[in-house]
Structure formats: structure tokens, C-alpha cells
Scaffold this motif. Structure first.
Motif, PDB file in Angstrom:
ATOM      1  N   ALA A  42     -28.809 -11.446 -70.732  1.00 20.60           N
ATOM      2  CA  ALA A  42     -27.757 -10.763 -71.396  1.00 20.60           C
ATOM      3  C   ALA A  42     -27.578  -9.454 -71.434  1.00 20.60           C
ATOM      4  N   GLU A  43     -29.331  -8.961 -71.406  1.00 14.88           N
ATOM      5  CA  GLU A  43     -28.576  -7.533 -70.862  1.00 14.88           C
ATOM      6  C   GLU A  43     -28.876  -6.795 -70.449  1.00 14.88           C
ATOM      7  N   ARG A  44     -28.966  -7.331 -69.213  1.00 13.71           N
ATOM      8  CA  ARG A  44     -28.420  -7.151 -67.146  1.00 13.71           C
ATOM      9  C   ARG A  44     -30.186  -6.100 -67.278  1.00 13.71           C
ATOM     10  N   PRO A  45     -31.041  -5.954 -66.860  1.00 16.77           N
ATOM     11  CA  PRO A  45     -32.278  -5.224 -67.008  1.00 16.77           C
ATOM     12  C   PRO A  45     -31.724  -5.251 -65.058  1.00 16.77           C
ATOM     13  N   PRO A  46     -32.503  -4.282 -64.491  1.00 18.58           N
ATOM     14  CA  PRO A  46     -32.450  -3.400 -63.309  1.00 18.58           C
ATOM     15  C   PRO A  46     -32.718  -5.003 -62.073  1.00 18.58           C
ATOM     16  N   SER A  47     -31.930  -4.790 -61.319  1.00 16.24           N
ATOM     17  CA  SER A  47     -32.022  -5.533 -60.111  1.00 16.24           C
ATOM     18  C   SER A  47     -32.981  -6.578 -59.497  1.00 16.24           C
ATOM     19  N   TRP A  48     -34.374  -5.709 -59.930  1.00 13.76           N
ATOM     20  CA  TRP A  48     -35.306  -7.007 -59.340  1.00 13.76           C
ATOM     21  C   TRP A  48     -35.711  -7.840 -60.408  1.00 13.76           C
ATOM     22  N   LEU A  49     -35.772  -7.140 -61.755  1.00 16.76           N
ATOM     23  CA  LEU A  49     -35.763  -8.100 -62.755  1.00 16.76           C
ATOM     24  C   LEU A  49     -35.016  -9.014 -62.935  1.00 16.76           C
ATOM     25  N   LEU A  50     -33.438  -8.711 -62.804  1.00 16.58           N
ATOM     26  CA  LEU A  50     -32.219  -9.464 -63.297  1.00 16.58           C
ATOM     27  C   LEU A  50     -32.498 -10.978 -61.840  1.00 16.58           C
ATOM     28  N   SER A  51     -33.261 -10.994 -60.739  1.00 12.50           N
ATOM     29  CA  SER A  51     -33.473 -11.341 -60.254  1.00 12.50           C
ATOM     30  C   SER A  51     -34.689 -12.339 -60.043  1.00 12.50           C
ATOM     31  N   LEU A  52     -35.303 -12.150 -61.004  1.00  6.96           N
ATOM     32  CA  LEU A  52     -36.283 -12.752 -61.242  1.00  6.96           C
ATOM     33  C   LEU A  52     -36.437 -13.084 -62.545  1.00  6.96           C
ATOM     34  N   ALA A  53     -35.682 -13.205 -63.235  1.00  9.41           N
ATOM     35  CA  ALA A  53     -35.348 -13.737 -64.452  1.00  9.41           C
ATOM     36  C   ALA A  53     -34.753 -15.252 -64.503  1.00  9.41           C
ATOM     37  N   TYR A  54     -33.383 -14.666 -63.328  1.00 10.82           N
ATOM     38  CA  TYR A  54     -31.899 -15.750 -62.940  1.00 10.82           C
ATOM     39  C   TYR A  54     -33.353 -17.356 -62.218  1.00 10.82           C
ATOM     40  N   GLN A  55     -34.216 -16.841 -60.955  1.00  8.42           N
ATOM     41  CA  GLN A  55     -35.125 -17.608 -60.827  1.00  8.42           C
ATOM     42  C   GLN A  55     -36.251 -18.355 -61.216  1.00  8.42           C
ATOM     43  N   THR A  56     -36.050 -17.523 -62.146  1.00  8.87           N
ATOM     44  CA  THR A  56     -37.334 -18.110 -63.597  1.00  8.87           C
ATOM     45  C   THR A  56     -36.487 -18.919 -64.714  1.00  8.87           C
ATOM     46  N   LEU A  57     -35.657 -18.306 -64.593  1.00  6.29           N
ATOM     47  CA  LEU A  57     -34.988 -19.605 -66.161  1.00  6.29           C
ATOM     48  C   LEU A  57     -34.504 -20.697 -64.819  1.00  6.29           C
ATOM     49  N   GLY A  58     -34.269 -21.410 -63.770  1.00  6.77           N
ATOM     50  CA  GLY A  58     -33.405 -22.080 -62.992  1.00  6.77           C
ATOM     51  C   GLY A  58     -34.907 -22.744 -62.529  1.00  6.77           C
ATOM     52  N   GLN A  59     -36.215 -22.582 -62.315  1.00  8.51           N
ATOM     53  CA  GLN A  59     -37.100 -23.259 -62.373  1.00  8.51           C
ATOM     54  C   GLN A  59     -37.563 -23.833 -63.676  1.00  8.51           C
ATOM     55  N   LEU A  60     -37.044 -22.743 -64.909  1.00  8.30           N
ATOM     56  CA  LEU A  60     -37.723 -23.672 -65.881  1.00  8.30           C
ATOM     57  C   LEU A  60     -36.579 -24.593 -66.226  1.00  8.30           C
ATOM     58  N   LEU A  61     -35.276 -24.852 -65.858  1.00  9.66           N
ATOM     59  CA  LEU A  61     -34.057 -25.901 -66.194  1.00  9.66           C
ATOM     60  C   LEU A  61     -34.420 -27.431 -65.626  1.00  9.66           C
ATOM     61  N   ILE A  62     -34.811 -26.826 -63.446  1.00 13.38           N
ATOM     62  CA  ILE A  62     -35.108 -28.305 -62.331  1.00 13.38           C
ATOM     63  C   ILE A  62     -35.777 -28.961 -63.154  1.00 13.38           C
ATOM     64  N   ARG A  63     -37.354 -27.964 -63.771  1.00 14.16           N
ATOM     65  CA  ARG A  63     -38.082 -29.154 -64.263  1.00 14.16           C
ATOM     66  C   ARG A  63     -37.920 -29.960 -65.924  1.00 14.16           C
ATOM     67  N   ALA A  64     -37.588 -28.966 -65.665  1.00  9.15           N
ATOM     68  CA  ALA A  64     -36.816 -30.443 -67.310  1.00  9.15           C
ATOM     69  C   ALA A  64     -35.190 -30.905 -67.249  1.00  9.15           C
ATOM     70  N   GLN A  65     -35.642 -31.284 -65.880  1.00  8.31           N
ATOM     71  CA  GLN A  65     -34.311 -31.762 -65.424  1.00  8.31           C
ATOM     72  C   GLN A  65     -33.194 -31.974 -65.883  1.00  8.31           C
ATOM     73  N   ARG A  66     -32.378 -30.699 -66.226  1.00  6.81           N
ATOM     74  CA  ARG A  66     -31.179 -30.246 -65.937  1.00  6.81           C
ATOM     75  C   ARG A  66     -30.745 -29.547 -65.618  1.00  6.81           C
ATOM     76  N   TYR A  67     -30.409 -30.750 -64.046  1.00 10.28           N
ATOM     77  CA  TYR A  67     -29.428 -29.975 -62.796  1.00 10.28           C
ATOM     78  C   TYR A  67     -28.670 -28.950 -62.806  1.00 10.28           C
TER      79      TYR A  67
END
Length: 102
Positions: A42-67
């Protein structure tokens, strides 16, 4: 504990917050990890951290079967980058790493 101290001293330290979220996810504290990641996004960090945050949240949701949520988050991650070259790189990183297993 070091990451928590860093964040307490500087709440805007995006990298520390993302790294703490990754650690919390690995420790099974997924609700807190998700909260941290969504706050960083929500705070829009630098792009490399933004990418890492999106991928990490995506992984978390996939592992929780929240596809459906994972697909939405990863798709949003693809579209936050204005520069076409940057978007292509981000798409590759998010796609490859966002679907990796631990």
C-alpha cells in the motif's frame, strides 16, 4: 528480533518489513506476514522491493490454497510497473519465484 528492532526504530524501512514478513511466513505466522506485506504494498516501496513483496504475498496465498486471491495479487504485481521493460522483468521474477515451493 533484530528485524523487529530495526522496524521499531524505522517503521518506513521497507526491506526490513518485507524480510520480517518472509521470516514470519516461514515460521507459520501467516496472518502477520500477510498484514506486513499488504501494508508495504500500500505504501509503494522501491520497485525491487515491490516485486519481492508481491511475489512473497503470492506465495503465501498459494500455500494457503487461496488461489483466486493469489492470482489477483500476482496480476496486480504485473501491472504496477509503467516501464514495459521493467514490467517484463517483474513478470518473469514474480512468475518464477511466486510459484516456487519452500
Amino acid at each position: 528480533q533484530a528485524l523487529e528492532s530495526l522496524i521499531a526504530a524505522n517503521s518506513a524501512h521497507y526491506e526490513g518489513r518485507v524480510r520480517l514478513a518472509i521470516l514470519l511466513r516461514r515460521l507459520g505466522e501467516t496472518a502477520e506476514a500477510e498484514r506486513l506485506l499488504r501494508a508495504v504494498l500500500a505504501e509503494r516501496p522501491p520497485s525491487w522491493l515491490l516485486s519481492l513483496a508481491y511475489q512473497t504475498l503470492g506465495q503465501l496465498l498459494i500455500r494457503a490454497q487461496r488461489y483466486c486471491e493469489a492470482a489477483t495479487v500476482l496480476d496486480e504485481g504485473f501491472h504496477v510497473f509503467d516501464d514495459v521493460e521493467c514490467r517484463s522483468e517483474a513478470m518473469a521474477v514474480i512468475t518464477v519465484h511466486g510459484l516456487e515451493q519452500p
